[in-house]
Design an enzyme around this catalytic site. Sequence first.
Site, PDB file in Angstrom:
ATOM      1  N   ARG A 231       5.112  15.174   2.985  1.00  0.00           N
ATOM      2  CA  ARG A 231       5.627  15.536   1.689  1.00  0.00           C
ATOM      3  C   ARG A 231       6.579  14.427   1.236  1.00  0.00           C
ATOM      4  NH1 ARG A 231       2.119  18.706   1.449  1.00  0.00           N
ATOM      5  NH2 ARG A 231       2.131  20.923   0.954  1.00  0.00           N
ATOM      6  N   GLU A 260       5.495  14.733  -7.868  1.00  0.00           N
ATOM      7  CA  GLU A 260       4.050  14.595  -8.125  1.00  0.00           C
ATOM      8  C   GLU A 260       3.652  15.467  -9.327  1.00  0.00           C
ATOM      9  OE1 GLU A 260       1.888  15.678  -4.637  1.00  0.00           O
ATOM     10  OE2 GLU A 260       3.108  14.438  -3.343  1.00  0.00           O
ATOM     11  N   HIS A 278      -2.268  12.228  -3.459  1.00  0.00           N
ATOM     12  CA  HIS A 278      -2.184  13.453  -2.657  1.00  0.00           C
ATOM     13  C   HIS A 278      -3.577  14.023  -2.412  1.00  0.00           C
ATOM     14  CE1 HIS A 278       0.426  17.192  -1.643  1.00  0.00           C
ATOM     15  NE2 HIS A 278      -0.590  17.079  -0.827  1.00  0.00           N
TER      16      HIS A 278
HETATM   17  C1  8YV Z   1      -3.255  20.012  -0.761  1.00  0.00           C
HETATM   18  C2  8YV Z   1      -1.583  19.938   1.113  1.00  0.00           C
HETATM   19  O1  8YV Z   1      -3.107  18.877  -1.513  1.00  0.00           O
HETATM   20  O2  8YV Z   1      -2.365  21.519   2.660  1.00  0.00           O
HETATM   21  C3  8YV Z   1      -1.375  21.009   2.130  1.00  0.00           C
HETATM   22  O3  8YV Z   1      -0.185  21.308   2.406  1.00  0.00           O
HETATM   23  O4  8YV Z   1      -0.657  19.312   0.680  1.00  0.00           O
HETATM   24  C4  8YV Z   1      -2.974  19.633   0.661  1.00  0.00           C
HETATM   25  O5  8YV Z   1      -3.915  20.267   1.465  1.00  0.00           O
HETATM   26  C5  8YV Z   1      -2.344  21.036  -1.376  1.00  0.00           C
HETATM   27  O6  8YV Z   1      -2.538  22.205  -0.675  1.00  0.00           O
HETATM   28  C6  8YV Z   1      -2.628  21.191  -2.867  1.00  0.00           C
HETATM   29  O7  8YV Z   1      -3.974  21.323  -3.127  1.00  0.00           O
END
Ligand code: 8YV
Length: 312
Positions: A231, A260, A278
């Site tokens: 993150r 983001e 992302h």
């Molecule tokens: C996805 C993520 O981008 O699983 C996560 O925590 O950051 C990614 O799999 C997010 O869930 C938004 O689609």
Amino acid sequence: MKPEVLLMGPMYGPTMEALEAAFAVHHVSKAADRDAFIASLADRITAAASTAFRGMDAATMAMLPKLKIVSHFGVGVDSVDVAAASARGIKVTNTPDVLTDDVADLAIALLLAAVRRVPQGDRYVRDGKWADKVFPLTGTIQGKTLGIVGLGRIGRAIAKRAEAFNLKLAYQGPHRKADVSWPYHANAVSLARECDFLVAACPGGEPTRGLVSRAVLEALGPEGVFVNISRGSVVDERAMIELLREGKLGGAGLDVYDHEPRIDPAFFTLENVVLQPHVGSATHPTRRAMGQLVVDNLAAFFAGKPLLTPYN
Ligand code: 8YV
């Protein structure tokens, strides 16, 4: 009447179709007045579905006195106030394991791209410069040491790949892992001092906010490369940008950022950074599997059966 689900934000298309087929879905993102819309459903909603960008905070939970489950699309649950949910006995489910390999693949791809300057080489050829001069030599990952901040499921998958690329390993986290022999560092600065590259694979949220600090990045140094598939909150982003700009950090490969998708425009002019939007889990098979878990956890809840992937 289908069971009702409050959908906090849009998800992967096939997941939305599956949700609509199984449940009566109320779309928060389509409401002209979000709070009024949620209040109008307050006496009926026992289940919600959330995403990384449209989570479930304590204030929203407080508007839903009958809420019992938040089925989250993603493994990182930092957009959900899990403490607030647990305090009310609200179950939170997430989507672990099904995305581990894709996210780990991208971490290695970002490391290779940053160290071997793959985007710069592509642009060099497209700009027709190769005809005039060979592309400058780069560093290598071979025989170098990769430090992993957070040796959880994704961190371990990255380690497995890294060993196949002849990287040596070390890791940092709250606890030493009894089943691995790699050097353990309780402190991220100590880890960074011993590594050529560093990857953040820890959960987001307040416990890890700023864990990769200016001091960590300075310890990684002017030849060091930082990869982030965790993150944006995990790293001191302002310090990272300054150190990259000043040549005090060698490079970075980033899939996550503060704010983001409207990230700091300073990134756009940094030549020693590889940027991805992302997309760690953004493959059709993985997003389909994530979505299926969202649906299946909700279905299990409504059927009074055990949840598949409870987080709290
Ligand atoms: C996805 C993520 O981008 O699983 C996560 O925590 O950051 C990614 O799999 C997010 O869930 C938004 O689609």
